[in-house]
Design a protein around this motif. Structure first.
Motif, PDB file in Angstrom:
ATOM      1  N   SER A   1       3.373   6.008  -5.743  1.00  0.00           N
ATOM      2  CA  SER A   1       3.059   6.203  -7.159  1.00  0.00           C
ATOM      3  C   SER A   1       1.928   7.210  -7.343  1.00  0.00           C
ATOM      4  CB  SER A   1       2.682   4.852  -7.785  1.00  0.00           C
ATOM      5  OG  SER A   1       2.365   5.004  -9.142  1.00  0.00           O
ATOM      6  N   ARG A   2       0.888   7.080  -6.518  1.00  0.00           N
ATOM      7  CA  ARG A   2      -0.246   8.017  -6.636  1.00  0.00           C
ATOM      8  C   ARG A   2       0.181   9.449  -6.367  1.00  0.00           C
ATOM      9  NH1 ARG A   2      -3.063   3.890  -3.898  1.00  0.00           N
ATOM     10  NH2 ARG A   2      -2.799   4.993  -1.920  1.00  0.00           N
TER      11      ARG A   2
ATOM     12  N   GLY B   1       7.018  -1.876  -9.737  1.00  0.00           N
ATOM     13  CA  GLY B   1       6.122  -3.028  -9.768  1.00  0.00           C
ATOM     14  C   GLY B   1       6.781  -4.340 -10.120  1.00  0.00           C
TER      15      GLY B   1
ATOM     16  N   GLU C   1      -2.285  -5.934  -4.141  1.00  0.00           N
ATOM     17  CA  GLU C   1      -3.083  -7.107  -4.477  1.00  0.00           C
ATOM     18  C   GLU C   1      -2.197  -8.273  -4.908  1.00  0.00           C
ATOM     19  OE1 GLU C   1      -6.167  -9.750  -5.256  1.00  0.00           O
ATOM     20  OE2 GLU C   1      -6.108  -7.914  -4.041  1.00  0.00           O
TER      21      GLU C   1
ATOM     22  N   ALA D   1       2.085   1.755  -3.587  1.00  0.00           N
ATOM     23  CA  ALA D   1       1.032   2.318  -4.433  1.00  0.00           C
ATOM     24  C   ALA D   1       0.803   3.796  -4.106  1.00  0.00           C
ATOM     25  CB  ALA D   1      -0.260   1.521  -4.252  1.00  0.00           C
ATOM     26  N   ALA D   2       0.894   4.151  -2.834  1.00  0.00           N
ATOM     27  CA  ALA D   2       0.691   5.544  -2.435  1.00  0.00           C
ATOM     28  C   ALA D   2       1.809   6.443  -2.970  1.00  0.00           C
ATOM     29  CB  ALA D   2       0.612   5.643  -0.915  1.00  0.00           C
TER      30      ALA D   2
ATOM     31  N   GLU E   1       0.829  -1.208   0.000  1.00  0.00           N
ATOM     32  CA  GLU E   1       0.000   0.000   0.000  1.00  0.00           C
ATOM     33  C   GLU E   1       0.859   1.252   0.000  1.00  0.00           C
ATOM     34  OE1 GLU E   1      -3.038   0.254  -0.507  1.00  0.00           O
ATOM     35  OE2 GLU E   1      -3.930  -1.703  -0.037  1.00  0.00           O
TER      36      GLU E   1
ATOM     37  N   ARG F   1       1.982  -0.501 -10.700  1.00  0.00           N
ATOM     38  CA  ARG F   1       2.310  -0.159  -9.310  1.00  0.00           C
ATOM     39  C   ARG F   1       1.075  -0.134  -8.425  1.00  0.00           C
ATOM     40  NH1 ARG F   1       6.415   3.885 -11.996  1.00  0.00           N
ATOM     41  NH2 ARG F   1       4.461   4.463 -12.984  1.00  0.00           N
ATOM     42  N   SER F   2      -0.075   0.244  -8.992  1.00  0.00           N
ATOM     43  CA  SER F   2      -1.304   0.260  -8.197  1.00  0.00           C
ATOM     44  C   SER F   2      -1.739  -1.138  -7.804  1.00  0.00           C
ATOM     45  CB  SER F   2      -2.423   0.948  -8.976  1.00  0.00           C
ATOM     46  OG  SER F   2      -2.674   0.267 -10.199  1.00  0.00           O
ATOM     47  N   ALA F   3      -1.253  -2.157  -8.539  1.00  0.00           N
ATOM     48  CA  ALA F   3      -1.631  -3.545  -8.270  1.00  0.00           C
ATOM     49  C   ALA F   3      -0.657  -4.258  -7.341  1.00  0.00           C
ATOM     50  CB  ALA F   3      -1.737  -4.320  -9.582  1.00  0.00           C
TER      51      ALA F   3
END
Length: 462
Positions: free
Chosen positions: A246-247, A380, A355, A243-244, A240, A350-352
């Motif tokens: 990257s966001r 990623g 998961e 992903a953060a 997480e 990267r958002s994945a």
């Protein structure tokens, strides 16, 4: 070896290169039969030839093509996909003795090298001229530039600075019939014809044998490194945080993940004083100078804490930064000490990442296997490492099922089956499923056009 097959062949090859560099003894054939992918199949070669020049490589390839013998190019043998593994009726063509740094052009910022130059030796040589070669695979102290190019190797710095292909301007290549071509350029720009240089990078020796490379360089000065360290209670919470980052639009100089299994293995081996209580460690690096770098480091620390990271701290001491990133680089050899390692090289959006890490844990539980995790998390690129005790055939079978499941999950999340190690032999099924029938046909057309007899590294890559 003294078979009637190898003795005449050795005599023929000994007329092309110094006979002392034609190896046919059993120990040499065994040593050069495979790379570091412990699970990939191999067959002992007919001979190993150590060449010292483009001309020698050309003569050996031309002879092999005429004799109907296959050629498997090889650098240092540090690959993790079986791409350098020997096959039936083959010669292993070793480029390890081609170690010249031919030219360093400071004004135009490029270097010309032979393929047997070790990555770190190149980096140290150009640093003396105030220049920097960024691609830094974990094997940078032992892998060759030619092997890096053949697999389009990445590394810790690639999240910000790119992979090998981004730095290859041109090359000398021996084609499957022994002819020699010059590809690419030495200028900053150039779009004449198809980009055959980029095609060769990552082709795993299936289209040509690279015997010289022209590589672009960056200025060495201008970077000021800071490391940000965070300990996380789970793989998914660390995911997480990735992903953060990257966001938030941040591109760190590095963002690496190491789980507890890897931390323990490295520390038990090297005694680096690493924490044993943490489930997952995230290591980030920024290299912007001055207040910009300070602000980025503060933002990354805040993101780590918001995602559940504890003990978040910054390190600016160069020795401490190197110690922490050394733990990441040593993870694979440390795990090899525990048993044969089946290495994944998946890359997901990267958002994945959260998961995908969760699915890897579920796969480990479902198939009752040990899966350690390291990752170039910032782009990623995940390396689940499946560890099996020596001689445990049942666990080996479960590991293969886990490997296939991870590949399927990666593709389901929009990922690719290999981010930097290459397809080789280990990832053939996944690559074929990812590419699809029409794209596979395009690959076959290119291979057939350049190597109609299937001389160069057959059966690898797709």
């Amino acid at each position: 070896m003294t078979s009637t097959t190898t003795l005449p062949l050795a005599d023929d090859l000994g007329r092309l290169v110094d006979p002392s560099r034609v190896l046919t003894d059993a120990a040499a054939l065994a040593a050069y039969s495979h790379d570091d992918a412990e699970w990939a199949p191999f067959t002992a070669p007919l001979a190993v030839v150590l060449v010292r020049s483009t001309e020698e490589a050309s003569s050996v390839v031309a002879f092999a093509a005429g004799a109907g013998i296959r050629v498997v190019p090889r650098g240092a043998g540090t690959g993790l996909s079986g791409g350098a593994n020997s096959v039936a009726n083959c010669i292993v063509l070793s480029l390890e003795l081609m170690t010249a740094i031919v030219e360093v052009n400071v004004d135009e910022r490029y270097v010309v090298v032979e393929p047997g130059v070790i990555n770190n030796d190149l980096r140290e040589a150009v640093a003396q001229h105030g220049l920097w070669y960024p691609p830094d695979p974990a094997s940078f102290r032992i892998s060759t530039i030619g092997g890096n190019a053949a697999t389009n190797a990445g590394g810790i710095a690639c999240v910000k600075y790119g992979v090998t292909r981004d730095y290859v301007l041109g090359m000398t290549v021996v084609l499957a019939d022994g002819s020699v071509v010059e590809l690419g350029r030495r200028t900053a720009k150039g779009v004449t014809g198809y980009d055959l240089t980029a095609l060769m990078v990552g082709s795993e020796g299936t289209l040509g044998v690279i015997t010289r490379l022209t590589l672009s360089l960056l200025p060495l000065d201008g970077r000021e490194e800071r490391a940000i360290i965070g300990y996380f209670p789970s793989l998914t919470s660390a995911g997480e945080a990735v992903a953060a980052v990257s966001r938030a639009g941040i591109v760190p100089a590095a963002l690496e993940l190491i789980d507890s299994t890897c931390l323990r293995a490295v520390d038990d081996w090297q005694g680096l004083g690493l924490p044993h209580g943490a489930d997952t460690l995230l290591l980030a690096k920024v290299d912007e100078r001055g207040s910009t770098g300070d602000e980025l480091a503060d933002t990354l620390a805040a993101i780590f804490e918001a995602a559940g990271g504890t003990g978040v701290e910054r390190a600016t001491d160069a020795a401490e930064v190197e110690r922490l990133f050394l733990a990441r680089r040593l993870a694979y050899p440390a795990l090899e000490r525990l048993g044969p390692v089946l290495t994944e090289d998946i890359c997901v959006p990267r958002s994945a990442v959260p998961e995908m890490l969760a699915r890897i844990q579920a796969t480990a539980a479902l198939h009752d296997v040990v899966i350690a995790n390291i990752a170039h998390a910032g782009d990623g690129n995940l390396h689940p490492l499946i560890i099996v005790a020596e001689g445990d055939d049942a666990a080996r079978a479960r590991a293969k099922l886990a490997f296939d499941s991870i590949v399927d999950d990666c593709r389901a999340l929009g990922g690719t089956v290999t981010g930097e190690h290459g397809v080789g032999l280990l990832r053939l099924d996944g690559a074929r499923a990812e590419l699809g029938e029409r794209v596979l046909a395009m690959h076959t057309s290119i291979k057939t056009a350049l190597d109609p007899a299937g001389t160069l590294n057959p059966g690898k890559g797709f």
